[in-house]
Design an enzyme around this catalytic site. Sequence first.
Site, PDB file in Angstrom:
ATOM      1  N   THR A  60       0.728  10.043  -1.429  1.00 21.87           N
ATOM      2  CA  THR A  60       2.067   9.747  -1.947  1.00 21.87           C
ATOM      3  C   THR A  60       1.926   9.191  -3.349  1.00 21.87           C
ATOM      4  OG1 THR A  60       2.094   7.496  -1.060  1.00 21.87           O
ATOM      5  CG2 THR A  60       3.013   9.208   0.331  1.00 21.87           C
ATOM      6  N   ARG A  86       0.844  -1.185   0.000  1.00 21.81           N
ATOM      7  CA  ARG A  86       0.000   0.000   0.000  1.00 21.81           C
ATOM      8  C   ARG A  86       0.882   1.239   0.000  1.00 21.81           C
ATOM      9  NH1 ARG A  86      -1.975   3.454   3.786  1.00 21.81           N
ATOM     10  NH2 ARG A  86      -0.926   2.421   5.489  1.00 21.81           N
ATOM     11  N   LEU A  87       0.447   2.223  -0.733  1.00 25.93           N
ATOM     12  CA  LEU A  87       1.048   3.552  -0.659  1.00 25.93           C
ATOM     13  C   LEU A  87      -0.016   4.490  -0.107  1.00 25.93           C
ATOM     14  CD1 LEU A  87       2.813   3.778  -4.149  1.00 25.93           C
ATOM     15  CD2 LEU A  87       3.896   3.407  -1.927  1.00 25.93           C
ATOM     16  N   ASP A  88       0.380   5.385   0.765  1.00 27.53           N
ATOM     17  CA  ASP A  88      -0.568   6.342   1.324  1.00 27.53           C
ATOM     18  C   ASP A  88      -1.205   7.162   0.210  1.00 27.53           C
ATOM     19  OD1 ASP A  88      -0.046   5.545   3.954  1.00 27.53           O
ATOM     20  OD2 ASP A  88       1.631   6.942   4.123  1.00 27.53           O
ATOM     21  N   LYS A  89      -2.417   7.623   0.468  1.00 27.31           N
ATOM     22  CA  LYS A  89      -3.171   8.360  -0.541  1.00 27.31           C
ATOM     23  C   LYS A  89      -2.401   9.561  -1.071  1.00 27.31           C
ATOM     24  CE  LYS A  89      -7.640  10.530  -1.378  1.00 27.31           C
ATOM     25  NZ  LYS A  89      -8.974  10.799  -0.821  1.00 27.31           N
TER      26      LYS A  89
END
Length: 106
Positions: free
Chosen positions: A56, A51-54
């Site tokens: 980023t 997952r990548l933060d929203k």
Amino acid sequence: DLLNTSSFEYVKYFKPLGVTCTTDWKIKGNIIDSIRRDGYNPRHRVYPVGRLDKETSGLIVLTSDGRMVNAVLRGDRKQPKVYKVMVNGRLEEEDLQQLRVSPKVG
């Protein structure tokens, strides 16, 4: 067959800012809608590996191969998270120490 990958799909995707790493179609700005908007229509149901933060951007892999997800994210193969950041202004040594002990993301 563990060696037969023809039934699986692997997608490299550069996730832009503002996209949420979820396959939940009810969430506006989800990653599946984003890859479709960018012209890719998956043949299978794909899931992000990690997952990548929203807020980023970066490279993320999506796949229909659950074995890959488990191999990368579970147990002794799990990788540490590494962040590259840019700051405005001057960062003092005590600020760096605080970030090393308790990073705050968001």
